[in-house]
Motif scaffolding. Structure first.
Motif, PDB file in Angstrom:
ATOM      1  N   ARG A   1      26.524   0.461  31.868  1.00 14.91           N
ATOM      2  CA  ARG A   1      25.619   1.379  31.173  1.00 14.91           C
ATOM      3  C   ARG A   1      24.362   1.611  32.014  1.00 14.91           C
ATOM      4  N   PRO A   2      23.970   2.884  32.233  1.00 23.29           N
ATOM      5  CA  PRO A   2      22.753   3.146  33.012  1.00 23.29           C
ATOM      6  C   PRO A   2      21.494   2.739  32.256  1.00 23.29           C
ATOM      7  N   LYS A   3      20.443   2.444  33.017  1.00 26.76           N
ATOM      8  CA  LYS A   3      19.160   2.116  32.413  1.00 26.76           C
ATOM      9  C   LYS A   3      18.200   3.302  32.451  1.00 26.76           C
ATOM     10  N   VAL A   4      18.473   4.247  33.335  1.00 27.52           N
ATOM     11  CA  VAL A   4      17.631   5.445  33.458  1.00 27.52           C
ATOM     12  C   VAL A   4      18.530   6.668  33.349  1.00 27.52           C
ATOM     13  N   VAL A   5      18.173   7.603  32.481  1.00 26.12           N
ATOM     14  CA  VAL A   5      18.933   8.837  32.304  1.00 26.12           C
ATOM     15  C   VAL A   5      18.006  10.029  32.503  1.00 26.12           C
ATOM     16  N   TYR A   6      18.434  10.953  33.356  1.00 24.19           N
ATOM     17  CA  TYR A   6      17.748  12.226  33.550  1.00 24.19           C
ATOM     18  C   TYR A   6      18.563  13.321  32.873  1.00 24.19           C
ATOM     19  N   LEU A   7      17.936  14.043  31.957  1.00 27.95           N
ATOM     20  CA  LEU A   7      18.531  15.249  31.402  1.00 27.95           C
ATOM     21  C   LEU A   7      17.835  16.437  32.045  1.00 27.95           C
ATOM     22  N   GLN A   8      18.595  17.257  32.767  1.00 23.43           N
ATOM     23  CA  GLN A   8      18.018  18.418  33.447  1.00 23.43           C
ATOM     24  C   GLN A   8      18.960  19.598  33.263  1.00 23.43           C
ATOM     25  N   ASN A   9      18.603  20.467  32.341  1.00 22.63           N
ATOM     26  CA  ASN A   9      19.438  21.638  32.074  1.00 22.63           C
ATOM     27  C   ASN A   9      19.603  22.467  33.345  1.00 22.63           C
ATOM     28  N   ALA A  10      20.812  22.967  33.540  1.00 28.20           N
ATOM     29  CA  ALA A  10      21.085  23.742  34.754  1.00 28.20           C
ATOM     30  C   ALA A  10      20.273  25.022  34.822  1.00 28.20           C
ATOM     31  N   THR A  11      19.784  25.498  33.669  1.00 32.47           N
ATOM     32  CA  THR A  11      18.994  26.736  33.641  1.00 32.47           C
ATOM     33  C   THR A  11      17.509  26.458  33.382  1.00 32.47           C
ATOM     34  N   ASP A  12      17.066  25.244  33.645  1.00 34.36           N
ATOM     35  CA  ASP A  12      15.662  24.893  33.417  1.00 34.36           C
ATOM     36  C   ASP A  12      14.832  25.233  34.656  1.00 34.36           C
ATOM     37  N   PRO A  13      13.992  26.279  34.609  1.00 32.74           N
ATOM     38  CA  PRO A  13      13.207  26.641  35.789  1.00 32.74           C
ATOM     39  C   PRO A  13      12.158  25.595  36.160  1.00 32.74           C
ATOM     40  N   VAL A  14      11.747  24.759  35.200  1.00 31.62           N
ATOM     41  CA  VAL A  14      10.791  23.692  35.509  1.00 31.62           C
ATOM     42  C   VAL A  14      11.405  22.726  36.517  1.00 31.62           C
ATOM     43  N   VAL A  15      12.700  22.483  36.397  1.00 27.72           N
ATOM     44  CA  VAL A  15      13.392  21.558  37.297  1.00 27.72           C
ATOM     45  C   VAL A  15      13.620  22.191  38.663  1.00 27.72           C
ATOM     46  N   TRP A  16      13.984  23.466  38.698  1.00 20.36           N
ATOM     47  CA  TRP A  16      14.466  24.076  39.944  1.00 20.36           C
ATOM     48  C   TRP A  16      13.411  24.898  40.680  1.00 20.36           C
ATOM     49  N   TRP A  17      12.243  25.075  40.096  1.00 23.40           N
ATOM     50  CA  TRP A  17      11.180  25.802  40.802  1.00 23.40           C
ATOM     51  C   TRP A  17      10.629  24.927  41.925  1.00 23.40           C
ATOM     52  N   SER A  18      10.430  25.525  43.084  1.00 26.69           N
ATOM     53  CA  SER A  18       9.790  24.827  44.209  1.00 26.69           C
ATOM     54  C   SER A  18       9.297  25.865  45.202  1.00 26.69           C
ATOM     55  N   TRP A  19       8.375  25.463  46.059  1.00 25.59           N
ATOM     56  CA  TRP A  19       7.784  26.401  47.013  1.00 25.59           C
ATOM     57  C   TRP A  19       8.788  26.903  48.035  1.00 25.59           C
ATOM     58  N   ASP A  20       9.759  26.042  48.408  1.00 26.21           N
ATOM     59  CA  ASP A  20      10.678  26.474  49.460  1.00 26.21           C
ATOM     60  C   ASP A  20      11.668  27.532  49.003  1.00 26.21           C
ATOM     61  N   LEU A  21      11.653  27.897  47.709  1.00 28.29           N
ATOM     62  CA  LEU A  21      12.444  29.042  47.267  1.00 28.29           C
ATOM     63  C   LEU A  21      12.001  30.328  47.962  1.00 28.29           C
ATOM     64  N   LEU A  22      10.779  30.340  48.485  1.00 30.22           N
ATOM     65  CA  LEU A  22      10.263  31.520  49.168  1.00 30.22           C
ATOM     66  C   LEU A  22      11.098  31.867  50.403  1.00 30.22           C
ATOM     67  N   TRP A  23      11.523  30.843  51.152  1.00 24.16           N
ATOM     68  CA  TRP A  23      12.171  31.102  52.437  1.00 24.16           C
ATOM     69  C   TRP A  23      13.541  30.432  52.601  1.00 24.16           C
ATOM     70  N   LYS A  24      13.957  29.645  51.618  1.00 24.98           N
ATOM     71  CA  LYS A  24      15.169  28.862  51.790  1.00 24.98           C
ATOM     72  C   LYS A  24      16.077  28.981  50.575  1.00 24.98           C
ATOM     73  N   GLN A  25      17.365  29.202  50.807  1.00 29.10           N
ATOM     74  CA  GLN A  25      18.310  29.259  49.701  1.00 29.10           C
ATOM     75  C   GLN A  25      18.468  27.872  49.094  1.00 29.10           C
ATOM     76  N   PRO A  26      18.305  27.736  47.779  1.00 32.31           N
ATOM     77  CA  PRO A  26      18.398  26.412  47.157  1.00 32.31           C
ATOM     78  C   PRO A  26      19.838  25.920  47.100  1.00 32.31           C
ATOM     79  N   GLU A  27      19.979  24.608  47.072  1.00 31.34           N
ATOM     80  CA  GLU A  27      21.314  24.021  47.040  1.00 31.34           C
ATOM     81  C   GLU A  27      22.038  24.313  45.736  1.00 31.34           C
ATOM     82  N   TRP A  28      21.270  24.507  44.648  1.00 31.42           N
ATOM     83  CA  TRP A  28      21.926  24.760  43.363  1.00 31.42           C
ATOM     84  C   TRP A  28      22.495  26.173  43.267  1.00 31.42           C
ATOM     85  N   LEU A  29      22.216  27.010  44.259  1.00 36.91           N
ATOM     86  CA  LEU A  29      22.851  28.329  44.339  1.00 36.91           C
ATOM     87  C   LEU A  29      23.854  28.394  45.483  1.00 36.91           C
TER      88      LEU A  29
END
Length: 580
Positions: free
Chosen positions: A480-508
């Motif tokens: 059983r894990p002791k730490v769980v991360y819930l991160q919706n695939a469509t959550d922009p809070v999780v996937w927003w970052s500065w390098d989106l300006l010039w770099k294709q993200p891995e989730w795409l």
């Protein structure tokens, strides 16, 4: 042949072209006939001038790209603003590139310009119509994918109107700034050469514009948000009443006054399910839950507020309960009501939940303004509670759980620093919607097992589990894990970052999460802007999408700290109760 030099006149809008060489007649030759227009450069219109050819072309392309799908669907008004701003960005880029090309190469002939404009007039309307149709279809598909009702058919007309208004307003502002630059350059031209005058004028206008944006827009925006949040913080939500139980902060014999809790603190301590509700769900007698909270006005420093919470825990017997949970709230001090209620229902009220306010600004402003506040608050409260908890005999300690959502996850991770420290820090930790700046989350994502996607990484050798869908947690096997991360695939809070300006993200790139539409593609600058706009809409979608987690916490708690005899059927039953 010698040339005489005639100084060109200057005006408020005139381009500063230096001096105009004029042929000087040879002896015995009549002077050439000259007219005033040949010696005086025509005044150029700036505010009322036509559109740039390259600017219009880029604006059309950017306008069409603004309708391509993102993570979340948008309301028609937001899409109109996004399209207008995106077109303005394209126009600025195209106009700048066109100006550079004209300086580096020959000027295009009038015939070439006419042909180019004719092509634009023929192609752009057709292109816009196509992308409006595609955009409407993409938005409809996104809404269906997220379980939302379809938009109205006439919304596209309103979207176009808002976009044109937005583009026109931004173009007017840009031309007024350019006009100001010409005026400053004309003034400086009286004292310095033309190149230096233009440079000085541009710098002055840029500094004035920056100062205006910084002081009048950004500072005022933060100031207004601060004043508004302070007013909201002093209020009380509908239906929120002073608790009559001594097991709640603000109630009888509490060390924390009701007025000092703030709006979100009052909602937190007053939102406890009744004993009858807990008993009916569990099928056995339930205890009255303990909820404790310290607001910004409860004590002067963050350390004093944390100490006050621990004293409240001692007063109410919190360390005698089966579970003690430390909750790091969002920027305003808000705790989603379904987070504590899910734990209280699971343990039939044998719980003590504590939290502490560190700001009354929304998470967005708190994140941009001063992230140290959430770090200091999380470190103080977690440290104070853990110190008191660690002093107890091992066999008599309650189960210690940690919870953070959004900005709260950042404060929690910064408190522990590394993933291993987070695992060792408590009996379990549940983190919802972590931000791109979270150090432990970033380290775990970058060090994930080869072949596991970034939106659902696997980190072997450490008791950490990621899930883009809470239902995945019900099928886990093994340790059983002791730490769980819930991160919706469509959550922009999780996937927003500065390098989106010039770099294709891995989730795409490669295999995508089920919720992410296959029609979404990365475009330099455009995708960054689209994800930034998704942040506005991230809390206005159904549970399990965007930045909305709510009853998904049931599966999270059941994974890291289930009560004895808890089953998947119990999780489904509790989720249905909370979602009702």
């Amino acid at each position: 042949m010698r040339r005489q030099v005639v100084a060109s006149p200057t005006g408020w809008l005139a381009p500063f072209r230096g001096r105009i060489p004029v042929p000087r007649p040879s002896p015995g030759q009549a002077p050439p006939h000259t007219t005033e227009p040949s010696l005086t450069p025509a005044r150029r219109r700036i505010v009322r001038s036509g559109l740039s050819l390259t600017g219009a072309a880029f604006a059309a392309v950017f306008y069409c790209l603004s309708f391509t799908p993102s993570l979340l669907p948008r309301a028609w008004s937001l899409q109109g603003v996004v399209a207008g701003i995106t077109a303005a960005m394209g126009y600025a880029l195209g106009a700048a590139l066109g100006a550079l090309c004209r300086r580096g190469w020959r000027q295009p002939t009038a015939r070439t310009v006419r042909i180019a404009w004719s092509i634009l007039f023929a192609v752009v309307p057709l292109l816009v119509v196509i992308f409006l149709w595609l955009g409407t279809r993409w938005q409809r598909d996104l809404r269906i994918r997220l379980g939302m009702p379809p938009a109205e058919e006439h919304d596209v007309v309103r979207t176009v109107g808002v976009s044109l208004l937005t583009f026109g307003l931004l173009l007017l502002i840009a031309r007024l700034l350019r006009l100001s630059t010409h005026g400053c350059a004309w003034l400086f031209r009286q004292f310095v050469p033309a190149p230096a005058a233009w440079c000085a004028g541009s710098v002055v206008v840029a500094l004035l514009a920056y100062g205006a944006v910084d002081s009048l827009l950004i500072t005022q925006m933060f100031s207004m948000a601060d004043r508004s949040a302070a007013v909201v913080n002093s209020g009380t939500g509908d239906g929120v009443r002073v608790p009559q139980s001594p097991l709640r902060s603000g109630g009888p014999r509490s060390l924390v006054s009701w007025d000092s809790l703030g709006r979100q603190g009052r909602a937190f301590v007053a939102g406890v399910p009744t004993g009858e509700q807990l008993t009916a769900f569990a099928g056995r007698p339930a205890l009255e839950p303990i909820r404790l909270y310290a607001g910004l006005s409860s004590a002067y420093t963050v350390e004093e507020r944390a100490d006050l919470v621990v004293r409240e825990m001692d007063r109410t017997g919190a360390f005698d309960r089966a579970v003690v949970a430390i909750i790091t709230p969002t920027g305003t001090g808000w705790v989603d009501s379904k987070v504590p209620r899910s734990l209280e229902y699971m343990y039939s009220g044998d719980t003590a939940l504590v939290s502490m306010q560190y700001s009354y600004l929304p998470s967005f402003f708190a994140f941009l303004g001063d992230r140290s506040e959430v770090v200091d608050a999380a470190d103080a409260l977690i440290g104070a509670v853990r110190e008191r908890w660690a002093a107890m005999p091992v066999g008599e300690r309650p189960r210690l759980l940690l919870f953070g959502e959004s900005l709260g996850t950042y404060g929690m991770e910064k408190t522990f620093g590394t993933p291993q420290s987070l695992v060792d820090g408590a009996d379990g930790a549940l983190l919802l919607g972590p931000t791109f700046a979270n150090p432990a989350h970033r380290a775990l994502t970058e060090g994930r097992a080869e072949g596991s996607p970034v939106w659902d990484p696997d980190y072997p050798g450490l008791a950490v589990e990621f899930a883009d869908d809470a239902a995945e947690l019900r099928t886990l096997t093994g340790t059983r894990p002791k730490v769980v991360y819930l991160q919706n695939a469509t959550d922009p809070v999780v996937w927003w970052s500065w390098d989106l300006l010039w770099k294709q993200p891995e989730w795409l790139n490669g295999r995508r999460a089920p919720d992410v539409t296959p029609d979404m593609h990365w475009y330099p600058g455009i995708t960054f802007w689209q994800i930034s706009c998704d942040l506005v809409f991230s809390n206005k979608v159904p549970t399990g999408h965007g930045h909305v987690y709510k009853s998904e916490t049931v599966d999270g708690w059941a994974t890291i700290a289930p009560p004895p005899g808890w089953t998947t059927a119990d999780s489904l039953r509790l989720r249905a109760l909370l979602d009702d």
